[in-house]
Design a protein around this motif. Structure first.
Motif, mmCIF file in Angstrom:
data_model
loop_
_atom_site.group_PDB
_atom_site.id
_atom_site.type_symbol
_atom_site.label_atom_id
_atom_site.label_comp_id
_atom_site.label_asym_id
_atom_site.label_seq_id
_atom_site.Cartn_x
_atom_site.Cartn_y
_atom_site.Cartn_z
ATOM 1 N N LEU A 133 28.275 39.408 34.180
ATOM 2 C CA LEU A 133 28.886 40.645 34.656
ATOM 3 C C LEU A 133 28.641 40.819 36.152
ATOM 4 C CD1 LEU A 133 28.143 43.102 31.719
ATOM 5 C CD2 LEU A 133 30.261 41.881 32.240
ATOM 6 N N ALA A 134 29.377 40.066 36.949
ATOM 7 C CA ALA A 134 29.288 40.178 38.403
ATOM 8 C C ALA A 134 30.099 41.388 38.850
ATOM 9 C CB ALA A 134 29.819 38.905 39.060
ATOM 10 N N ALA A 135 29.439 42.328 39.515
ATOM 11 C CA ALA A 135 30.094 43.587 39.890
ATOM 12 C C ALA A 135 31.306 43.347 40.783
ATOM 13 C CB ALA A 135 29.096 44.502 40.589
ATOM 14 N N GLY A 136 31.189 42.396 41.706
ATOM 15 C CA GLY A 136 32.301 42.123 42.608
ATOM 16 C C GLY A 136 33.534 41.636 41.878
ATOM 17 N N LEU A 137 33.351 40.787 40.875
ATOM 18 C CA LEU A 137 34.482 40.261 40.121
ATOM 19 C C LEU A 137 35.095 41.335 39.220
ATOM 20 C CD1 LEU A 137 33.304 36.659 39.154
ATOM 21 C CD2 LEU A 137 34.816 37.376 41.015
ATOM 22 N N VAL A 138 34.252 42.199 38.657
ATOM 23 C CA VAL A 138 34.782 43.307 37.858
ATOM 24 C C VAL A 138 35.647 44.208 38.732
ATOM 25 C CG1 VAL A 138 34.188 45.368 36.543
ATOM 26 C CG2 VAL A 138 32.891 43.253 36.189
ATOM 27 N N LEU A 139 35.165 44.512 39.936
ATOM 28 C CA LEU A 139 35.942 45.325 40.870
ATOM 29 C C LEU A 139 37.247 44.628 41.230
ATOM 30 C CD1 LEU A 139 36.223 47.790 42.698
ATOM 31 C CD2 LEU A 139 34.902 46.561 44.440
ATOM 32 N N LEU A 140 37.204 43.308 41.363
ATOM 33 C CA LEU A 140 38.421 42.550 41.668
ATOM 34 C C LEU A 140 39.445 42.687 40.545
ATOM 35 C CD1 LEU A 140 39.631 40.651 43.797
ATOM 36 C CD2 LEU A 140 38.655 38.732 42.519
ATOM 37 N N CYS A 141 38.975 42.698 39.299
ATOM 38 C CA CYS A 141 39.882 42.907 38.165
ATOM 39 C C CYS A 141 40.509 44.296 38.202
ATOM 40 C CB CYS A 141 39.135 42.724 36.847
ATOM 41 S SG CYS A 141 38.481 41.079 36.578
ATOM 42 N N VAL A 142 39.696 45.310 38.531
ATOM 43 C CA VAL A 142 40.219 46.674 38.639
ATOM 44 C C VAL A 142 41.276 46.739 39.734
ATOM 45 C CG1 VAL A 142 39.628 49.060 39.203
ATOM 46 C CG2 VAL A 142 38.112 47.709 37.732
ATOM 47 N N LEU A 143 41.007 46.110 40.862
ATOM 48 C CA LEU A 143 41.981 46.084 41.955
ATOM 49 C C LEU A 143 43.251 45.344 41.527
ATOM 50 C CD1 LEU A 143 39.646 45.389 45.021
ATOM 51 C CD2 LEU A 143 40.750 47.533 44.381
ATOM 52 N N GLY A 144 43.092 44.313 40.687
ATOM 53 C CA GLY A 144 44.267 43.622 40.163
ATOM 54 C C GLY A 144 45.134 44.553 39.332
ATOM 55 N N GLY A 145 44.504 45.393 38.502
ATOM 56 C CA GLY A 145 45.255 46.372 37.726
ATOM 57 C C GLY A 145 45.953 47.389 38.610
ATOM 58 N N LEU A 146 45.266 47.838 39.670
ATOM 59 C CA LEU A 146 45.893 48.742 40.635
ATOM 60 C C LEU A 146 47.097 48.083 41.301
ATOM 61 C CD1 LEU A 146 42.680 50.163 42.357
ATOM 62 C CD2 LEU A 146 44.286 51.478 40.974
ATOM 63 N N ALA A 147 46.962 46.789 41.609
ATOM 64 C CA ALA A 147 48.060 46.061 42.255
ATOM 65 C C ALA A 147 49.279 45.983 41.353
ATOM 66 C CB ALA A 147 47.591 44.656 42.644
ATOM 67 N N VAL A 149 38.600 34.786 37.669
ATOM 68 C CA VAL A 149 37.541 35.629 37.123
ATOM 69 C C VAL A 149 37.311 35.430 35.620
ATOM 70 C CG1 VAL A 149 37.971 37.374 38.885
ATOM 71 C CG2 VAL A 149 39.082 37.582 36.666
ATOM 72 N N VAL A 150 38.339 35.038 34.887
ATOM 73 C CA VAL A 150 38.167 34.903 33.433
ATOM 74 C C VAL A 150 37.071 33.905 33.071
ATOM 75 C CG1 VAL A 150 39.281 34.096 31.317
ATOM 76 C CG2 VAL A 150 40.451 35.748 32.788
ATOM 77 N N PRO A 151 36.993 32.723 33.721
ATOM 78 C CA PRO A 151 35.897 31.799 33.360
ATOM 79 C C PRO A 151 34.510 32.367 33.579
ATOM 80 C CG PRO A 151 37.601 30.645 34.592
ATOM 81 C CD PRO A 151 37.912 32.114 34.700
ATOM 82 N N VAL A 152 34.377 33.341 34.479
ATOM 83 C CA VAL A 152 33.059 33.918 34.768
ATOM 84 C C VAL A 152 32.784 35.139 33.902
ATOM 85 C CG1 VAL A 152 31.572 34.896 36.559
ATOM 86 C CG2 VAL A 152 33.216 33.087 37.142
ATOM 87 N N LEU A 153 33.752 36.073 33.862
ATOM 88 C CA LEU A 153 33.546 37.334 33.155
ATOM 89 C C LEU A 153 33.875 37.244 31.671
ATOM 90 C CD1 LEU A 153 35.129 39.861 35.693
ATOM 91 C CD2 LEU A 153 32.717 39.278 35.433
ATOM 92 N N GLY A 154 34.768 36.345 31.309
ATOM 93 C CA GLY A 154 35.293 36.311 29.947
ATOM 94 C C GLY A 154 36.565 37.140 29.852
#
Length: 320
Positions: A159-173, A95-100
């Motif tokens: 700012l792809a919403a799906g990738l942002v949500l994936l980052c949030v889920l990563g933090g939850l994990a 996700v970093v290459p896409v979202l920054g």
């Protein structure tokens, strides 16, 4: 093994955060040079797994800890903490290459703070249940704001919403990883928590690498030695989280880790050739995150933990 005093435990976690910043830089560089971001995760976890195996062979105390797993009576799901570690290691290079870096970091910390509040409230960690107090919620919000401040000036990608949500889920994990590994460590010992974490995460990452074909062709292995000790840093990070969660709970441990990560980013900016030097937003964010660690520890009048709800049975279940 008794928990460390709270200040010492949080200091260990901050040091683990510095190691985490270095590990992230190493894994990203490894993925870039080998041409596949999954390779960095494979090298990282394989290195950590080999180091843990060496410890098991050399140290009788580690072997005794593993033997104690059979007698612990923990439920099967308590051993899945390594899945959370695998998730964040695999998510970041995608996700970093896409979202920054900025969006990834803010979303991950937001997920980690939300997850820390949740797992502390339900008592997933060995510290028992902790209520949703104003200081704890306020500290979590302050921590996310501090990280957002630290990312000022960094480029923002798509700012792809799906990738942002994936980052949030990563933090939850990651919050779940800290809680579950801490539960194993409290019941059996930190050596067992460490070994279980790397055994599970290496299996998950190996499966992802096989499914994506990352190892189908021989990677272009770089010659620089400093790209390979990510596993050593990973062992230190997991140990730091084990120490912190047992003394401070998941939320405060997560915020202390973030403070160390921001401090580590400052050190990397100063140490790396051509680095930007001291960036005031990052410095301010690190200091504010440390303040968030303090704020989450403020107690209202009366017990800070829901003791009646946090009584644990020998099998690790919470009753009450």
């Amino acid at each position: 093994m008794r928990p460390l005093p709270l200040p010492a435990a949080l200091a260990v976690v901050v040091a683990g955060g510095v190691a985490s910043a270095a590990q992230g830089a190493i894994n990203a560089e490894m993925g870039e040079r080998t041409g596949d971001p999954v390779i960095g995760a494979v090298v990282n976890n394989l290195g950590g797994c080999l180091l843990v195996l060496a410890g098991i062979v050399a140290l009788p105390s580690m072997r005794a800890g593993l033997a104690g797993l059979r007698r612990s009576g923990l439920p099967w799901w308590a051993y899945l903490g390594g899945v959370g570690g695998a998730v964040i290691v695999l998510v970041a290079p995608v996700v970093v290459p896409v979202l920054g870096v900025a969006v990834f970091t803010i979303a991950q910390v937001a997920g980690g703070s939300l997850g820390g509040l949740a797992v502390d409230r339900v008592g997933l960690a060995a510290t028992g249940r902790m209520p949703l107090t104003v200081p704890r919620v306020g500290g979590a919000v302050l921590g996310v704001g501090a990280v957002a401040l630290a990312q000022l000036g960094r480029p923002v990608g798509d700012l792809a919403a799906g990738l942002v949500l994936l980052c949030v889920l990563g933090g939850l994990a990651v919050a779940g990883q800290s809680a579950l590994n801490g539960r194993v460590a409290a019941s059996v010992g930190p050596a067992a928590g460490l070994a279980v974490n790397f055994a599970v995460s290496t299996v998950v990452i190996g499966a992802v690498a096989a499914l994506t074909g990352a190892l189908a062709t021989a990677p272009r292995w770089p010659a620089q030695w400093w790209l390979y000790p990510g596993g050593l840093l990973g062992v230190g990070i997991v140990l730091a989280l084990l120490v912190g969660v047992r003394a401070a709970g998941v939320l405060r441990t997560g915020l202390a880790l973030v403070a160390g990560q921001l401090g580590g980013a400052l050190l990397l900016d100063l140490a790396l050739p051509g680095g930007p030097g001291v960036r005031l937003p990052v410095l301010a964010g690190a200091l504010l995150t440390l303040l968030a660690v303090v704020v989450t520890g403020l107690r209202r009048r009366g017990p800070a933990r829901v003791a009646a709800e946090g009584v644990r049975e020998p099998d690790g279940r919470l009753v009450g």
